[in-house]
Design a protein around this motif. Sequence first.
Motif, short mmCIF file in Angstrom:
data_model
loop_
_atom_site.label_atom_id
_atom_site.label_comp_id
_atom_site.label_asym_id
_atom_site.label_seq_id
_atom_site.Cartn_x
_atom_site.Cartn_y
_atom_site.Cartn_z
N PHE A 58 -22.75 16.89 -12.26
CA PHE A 58 -23.99 16.12 -12.14
C PHE A 58 -25.21 17.05 -12.13
N ALA A 59 -25.14 18.14 -11.35
CA ALA A 59 -26.31 18.99 -11.13
C ALA A 59 -26.71 19.78 -12.37
N VAL A 60 -25.76 20.10 -13.23
CA VAL A 60 -26.09 20.82 -14.47
C VAL A 60 -27.13 20.04 -15.27
N TYR A 61 -27.02 18.73 -15.19
CA TYR A 61 -27.94 17.87 -15.95
C TYR A 61 -29.40 18.00 -15.47
N PRO A 62 -29.72 17.72 -14.20
CA PRO A 62 -31.13 17.86 -13.80
C PRO A 62 -31.67 19.28 -13.92
N LEU A 63 -30.81 20.28 -13.69
CA LEU A 63 -31.28 21.66 -13.81
C LEU A 63 -31.61 22.00 -15.26
N THR A 64 -30.82 21.47 -16.20
CA THR A 64 -31.12 21.66 -17.62
C THR A 64 -32.40 20.93 -18.00
N VAL A 65 -32.58 19.74 -17.43
CA VAL A 65 -33.83 19.00 -17.66
C VAL A 65 -35.02 19.84 -17.23
N VAL A 66 -34.91 20.48 -16.08
CA VAL A 66 -36.00 21.31 -15.57
C VAL A 66 -36.34 22.45 -16.51
N VAL A 67 -35.32 23.19 -16.94
CA VAL A 67 -35.55 24.32 -17.84
C VAL A 67 -36.20 23.85 -19.14
N THR A 68 -35.69 22.73 -19.68
CA THR A 68 -36.23 22.19 -20.93
C THR A 68 -37.69 21.79 -20.77
N MET A 69 -38.00 21.12 -19.67
CA MET A 69 -39.38 20.70 -19.45
C MET A 69 -40.32 21.88 -19.23
N LEU A 70 -39.82 22.92 -18.55
CA LEU A 70 -40.66 24.10 -18.36
C LEU A 70 -40.95 24.80 -19.68
N LEU A 71 -39.95 24.81 -20.57
CA LEU A 71 -40.14 25.46 -21.86
C LEU A 71 -41.01 24.64 -22.80
N PHE A 72 -40.90 23.30 -22.70
CA PHE A 72 -41.56 22.44 -23.69
C PHE A 72 -42.57 21.48 -23.08
N TYR A 116 -36.42 16.69 -10.81
CA TYR A 116 -35.09 17.09 -11.26
C TYR A 116 -34.65 18.41 -10.63
N LEU A 117 -35.58 19.34 -10.42
CA LEU A 117 -35.22 20.61 -9.81
C LEU A 117 -34.70 20.38 -8.38
N PHE A 118 -35.41 19.56 -7.64
CA PHE A 118 -35.00 19.29 -6.26
C PHE A 118 -33.66 18.56 -6.22
N THR A 119 -33.50 17.52 -7.03
CA THR A 119 -32.27 16.73 -6.98
C THR A 119 -31.07 17.52 -7.49
N GLY A 120 -31.29 18.40 -8.47
CA GLY A 120 -30.18 19.24 -8.95
C GLY A 120 -29.68 20.17 -7.87
N GLY A 121 -30.60 20.82 -7.18
CA GLY A 121 -30.21 21.71 -6.10
C GLY A 121 -29.58 20.96 -4.95
N LEU A 122 -30.13 19.78 -4.63
CA LEU A 122 -29.59 18.97 -3.53
C LEU A 122 -28.17 18.52 -3.84
#
Length: 401
Positions: free
Chosen positions: A51-65, A345-351
Amino acid sequence: MKTESLSARYAFWISAAVVAHTLWTSAAPAMIYPLYAAQWHLSFTLVTVIFAVYPLTVVVTMLLFAGLSDRAGRKYVMLAGLLSSAAGVLMFAAADSLAVLLAGRVMMGIGVGLSAGPSAAALVDYAGQGGSARAGAVTLGAQSVGFAAALLLAGALVTWAPVPTRLSFYVLFALLIVLIVLCLFIPGDRPVGMPSRLLARPDVPVYLRHTFIYAALAVTGAYTHGVLISSVGAQIARSLIGSPSPWINSVALALFPVALGIAGSLARKIEARRSVITGSIVSATGMVSLCISVSEHSLFFFISASLISGAGYAFMTFGGLGLIAREARQSDRGSAMSMLFVFAYLFTGGLAVVLGKMATQLNLAVAVFTGALILIFICAVLIILGLFQLRSTNRLSAADI
C-alpha cells in the motif's frame, strides 16, 4: 460560443472521470490484500508496504512534475497519468510475485501522481467563473464513485467470480483504456506564452502559503482515513470484527465513499474553512466509533465508523481544496493542487508503514488504535486553528465596517 460551451462541458466531465480513476486505482487492491496475505504468507508489514509504495511514489512524481500541467496543459499530463495507471493495473492483473505487485503499485503511483493535481485543477478551470464550489463538489463526487466502485466490484468478484485476484484489475484496465480514448478528445489547453521549460522546482507562492498550510493539513487528515480503510480496512473487518464474507465487508467499507458523496453535496454550501472544522469534528467521532468496533468486535460500530468517516473525509477534503481553488491564481493552481496532495500522500505513506510494522510486532488492534488517535489529534489541531482564523477574520470584518 455554443461549441466552446459544449467542449468545456465535455472536458469538465472527462476530468471528473480522471479524478474518479485516482481513487479507484488507489483502492483497487483493498479487498484483495487479505488474499495476497493468505496465498503468499505475507505479514501485515509487507501488505502495508504494498500500500505505502503507492503514496510514496505519488509524492516523488508530484515533486518532480508539480506545475507541469500549468505549462504543458492539463490534457497531456492527464493522458500520461492514465497510461501509467493502466500499465500498473495490468501488472496487478498478471502478478505472480510480490515484486510484480510492487512494480505495478509504482506505476499506479506515477499515474495518479501525474493526474491527481491536473484533473482537480481542470475541474476548476472548466467549471467557469465562480465555479470553484461546483468543482469541489464534483471532485468529491468523482472520488466517491471511484472508491465505491473499487470496493464493491472487488468484493463481488472475490466472493462469486473465478480468479478473484485478477478479474477486477482486468475490468479496471478496460475502463482505463476507454477513458484514455475519451481524454484524447479534450481540446488542447497548453497555455500560450508560458516558459519553454516544462519542469520547474515545486513551490507554493508566498501569497498562498498561510492558506496552503491549513489546507494541506486538512487534506492530509482526510487522506489518513485511507490508511485505515484502503490499507487494512478489509483485514480489520475479517480479523478484528469477525466478518468472514468479502462481499459484506466490501459493502461496509463502500459506505465510506457513499457517505463521502452525500456529504460532498452538502459541503459545497459551507464556507471552506467552516467545512474543514465540521469535517474534523465528524472525523474524530468516526475514529471513536472505529475504536469501539475493534474493542467490542462490533460490525454495527464498524459500519457506523465507515459512514461517519466518509462524511468527515468529504468536509475536510472539500474545505482544503476549496481554500486553494478560491485563493490560488490560475497560473499557480495546478502546482498548488499537486503540492497539496504531496503532503497528504507523503504522510499517509509513512503512516501506513509504521502501522503495518506495529501490527506485525504487536497486533492489528494496537495499530488501529494508534492510527485513530493520530487522526483525532490532527482533527483537534484543525478545529483549534480554524476557529482562531475565523475569529480573526470576523474581527477584521468588524473593524472595516
